[in-house]
Write a protein that holds these residues in place. Sequence first.
Motif, PDB file in Angstrom:
ATOM      1  N   GLY A  11       0.716  -1.449  -0.102  1.00  0.00           N
ATOM      2  CA  GLY A  11      -0.196   0.131   0.113  1.00  0.00           C
ATOM      3  C   GLY A  11       0.718   1.243   0.151  1.00  0.00           C
ATOM      4  O   GLY A  11       1.900   1.173   0.629  1.00  0.00           O
ATOM      5  N   ASP A  12       0.541   2.283  -0.838  1.00  0.00           N
ATOM      6  CA  ASP A  12       1.077   3.578  -0.872  1.00  0.00           C
ATOM      7  C   ASP A  12       0.711   4.345   0.408  1.00  0.00           C
ATOM      8  O   ASP A  12      -0.331   4.388   0.867  1.00  0.00           O
ATOM      9  CB  ASP A  12       0.871   4.299  -1.986  1.00  0.00           C
ATOM     10  N   LEU A  13       1.742   5.229   0.903  1.00  0.00           N
ATOM     11  CA  LEU A  13       1.408   6.236   2.044  1.00  0.00           C
ATOM     12  C   LEU A  13       1.588   7.501   1.490  1.00  0.00           C
ATOM     13  O   LEU A  13       0.737   8.410   1.498  1.00  0.00           O
ATOM     14  CB  LEU A  13       2.503   5.829   3.133  1.00  0.00           C
ATOM     15  N   LEU A  14       2.773   8.004   1.305  1.00  0.00           N
ATOM     16  CA  LEU A  14       3.029   9.298   0.635  1.00  0.00           C
ATOM     17  C   LEU A  14       4.468   9.261  -0.190  1.00  0.00           C
ATOM     18  O   LEU A  14       5.285   8.373  -0.187  1.00  0.00           O
ATOM     19  CB  LEU A  14       3.303  10.329   1.867  1.00  0.00           C
ATOM     20  N   ILE A  15       4.464  10.316  -0.912  1.00  0.00           N
ATOM     21  CA  ILE A  15       5.670  10.660  -1.627  1.00  0.00           C
ATOM     22  C   ILE A  15       6.141  12.083  -1.790  1.00  0.00           C
ATOM     23  O   ILE A  15       5.163  12.775  -1.641  1.00  0.00           O
ATOM     24  CB  ILE A  15       5.418  10.336  -3.252  1.00  0.00           C
ATOM     25  N   LYS A  16       7.383  12.306  -1.671  1.00  0.00           N
ATOM     26  CA  LYS A  16       7.851  13.628  -1.597  1.00  0.00           C
ATOM     27  C   LYS A  16       8.929  13.954  -2.622  1.00  0.00           C
ATOM     28  O   LYS A  16       9.851  13.295  -2.480  1.00  0.00           O
ATOM     29  CB  LYS A  16       8.420  13.888  -0.055  1.00  0.00           C
ATOM     30  N   GLN A  17       9.092  15.048  -3.389  1.00  0.00           N
ATOM     31  CA  GLN A  17       9.913  15.212  -4.370  1.00  0.00           C
ATOM     32  C   GLN A  17      10.587  16.290  -3.597  1.00  0.00           C
ATOM     33  O   GLN A  17      10.132  16.991  -2.773  1.00  0.00           O
ATOM     34  CB  GLN A  17       9.394  15.836  -5.602  1.00  0.00           C
ATOM     35  N   ILE A  18      12.129  16.148  -3.933  1.00  0.00           N
ATOM     36  CA  ILE A  18      13.069  16.934  -3.438  1.00  0.00           C
ATOM     37  C   ILE A  18      12.874  18.391  -3.802  1.00  0.00           C
ATOM     38  O   ILE A  18      12.840  19.386  -2.815  1.00  0.00           O
ATOM     39  CB  ILE A  18      14.508  16.517  -3.662  1.00  0.00           C
ATOM     40  N   ASP A  19      12.221  18.818  -4.878  1.00  0.00           N
ATOM     41  CA  ASP A  19      12.222  20.184  -5.116  1.00  0.00           C
ATOM     42  C   ASP A  19      10.701  20.773  -4.600  1.00  0.00           C
ATOM     43  O   ASP A  19      10.239  21.681  -5.296  1.00  0.00           O
ATOM     44  CB  ASP A  19      12.333  20.274  -6.743  1.00  0.00           C
ATOM     45  N   SER A  20      10.002  19.929  -3.939  1.00  0.00           N
ATOM     46  CA  SER A  20       8.665  20.235  -3.801  1.00  0.00           C
ATOM     47  C   SER A  20       8.692  20.492  -2.030  1.00  0.00           C
ATOM     48  O   SER A  20       9.383  19.573  -1.148  1.00  0.00           O
ATOM     49  CB  SER A  20       7.525  19.196  -4.004  1.00  0.00           C
TER      50      SER A  20
END
Length: 548
Positions: A62-71
């Motif tokens: 299951g996916d939880l979250l994603i974070k891009q470095i430039d965001s």
Amino acid sequence: MDPAVFPLVLLTCLTLFTVLETQSITALYGETIVIPCNGGNPPPEDLVFIKWIYKRDDGTTGDLLIKQIDSEQATVQAIDEYARRVSISDTFSLLISQASLKDQKVFTCMLVSVSANQEYSSNVIVQKAPSSVQIFDTSEALQKDKLTIVGTCVVADSNPAADISWKKSGNLLVSDGKAVVISSSFKLNPATGLSTTTSTLQYAAAKEDSDAVFTCISTYNRTNKDVDLKPFPIYYPSEKASLQILSKEPIVEGSNVTLKCHGDGSPPPSSFFFYKKGVKELVENSNTYILTSIGRDAAGEYKCSLADDEKIMASKHIVVNYIDLTVSLTGRTVKKLGDVLPVKTEMNTSGNATVTWIKNGVKVKEPQFNSLTYADAGVYICKVSMSGLTEQRRFELVVEGKPWIINLRKHIMDRSQVLICEANAVPEPRFEWSIGSKTEDSFNYTDGKAVSKITVVPEGNLTVSCTVTNSYGEDVKTIDLYPEPSGNSSDHIKLIAVGLVVGLVSLAAVAGLAFCLRRKSRRQGSWSTRERNTGTPEENETLQHHNI
């Protein structure tokens, strides 16, 4: 990076991940779970983005979250209950609020960089200390030599399940199936996943355990929490009985006697049989039996037994003390002077007794009246004493007879004289004085003794008689009186002394003169009246004066 290109790059990167060793993370129930991404190390410099996923119970991901470095903000991808609970820290650690046992899963951090792709997995374990440790279903008392439930110890809502042990007065109890039986179990709450551990202690007590303190010990994560129970009364049947006599000893005839029966059981028995002269009587809800106004015929052996077990019996022997006393004289006895009066005493006692006679408050010998005198009159008490018991008989003896004058005397006061006449007489006498109509100055009569006083001024020598009379006769005595000179008696004595001295001096002078004249006549020879003129005129005058 162009958002349209990002999914293609991600798909390509996912096939090239390096999986590292899984680590364990311990979290506290209800708190926020903090899961480091790469063991807390700084991320690669060419990092593109970070993605957190987890493994479901059915094995799917299951996916939880994603974070891009430039965001600046992470994108929550979860669509289940994690959607409102997950977030990411500045160090890229996954944060899960309000930890529960459902969070005990494997969470994976995916690092995607230009040079390499890595995965860091963490196995989360959620722990919860027990919410309470309590003891229920305790017994009111323990039975001697019989397994009895001490209590049930409950340790509620913990993860993992707590361990329970029991101690008695600080000593660990081990179940042996005989004197100690410990039964333990645990129950899982399906809603929370928390465990509740239960342990029941049964114990066969001994008499010595009446002060024992039983303790339930809950052990969780190497930490103990103790709950003590107050000491239990130990119940056991009576093995022997005892009988007490509560009345003050020695027991005397006519008193009330209380018998008290005891059993050595716990709790003590409350109903008993009492045996009085072989007659059995049941007493319920009491352990006492009262004998009222006990008589001498009540002496003997008394028993008591337990109402539910008559073989358990005790006995006591009761001795009743008594004194029977009879004196032949009672009340007020009137006798005549000189009478013979026998006094007989009879007594019957339950033991050795002491006999004491008292007359007018003074201890005396046993009275024997062979010839009554006035001195025998009085109040007599015969007292018999024995072991705290005393009986006494009283009589008053009155001796009557004709008066007896014991003293007739006078007391001189200047020229007057006080005459005092004392007499013993019963009944009360009257006095008569042989001095005309002279009345008494005073009269007193107490306890058979009469005293009369009169005052007399005698003009000459006088004999006075005192006559004492009552219904039995009379007695008479006389006394001689002499008039007293006027003035002070001491001056009178002085005058007599001076007269005697003067008289003696005169006699001595006359005797001396006669002696001188006789010596002179011897020198000159005899002479007659014719020769008187031959003397000197002075000598002749002296002889004529004394007729010599």
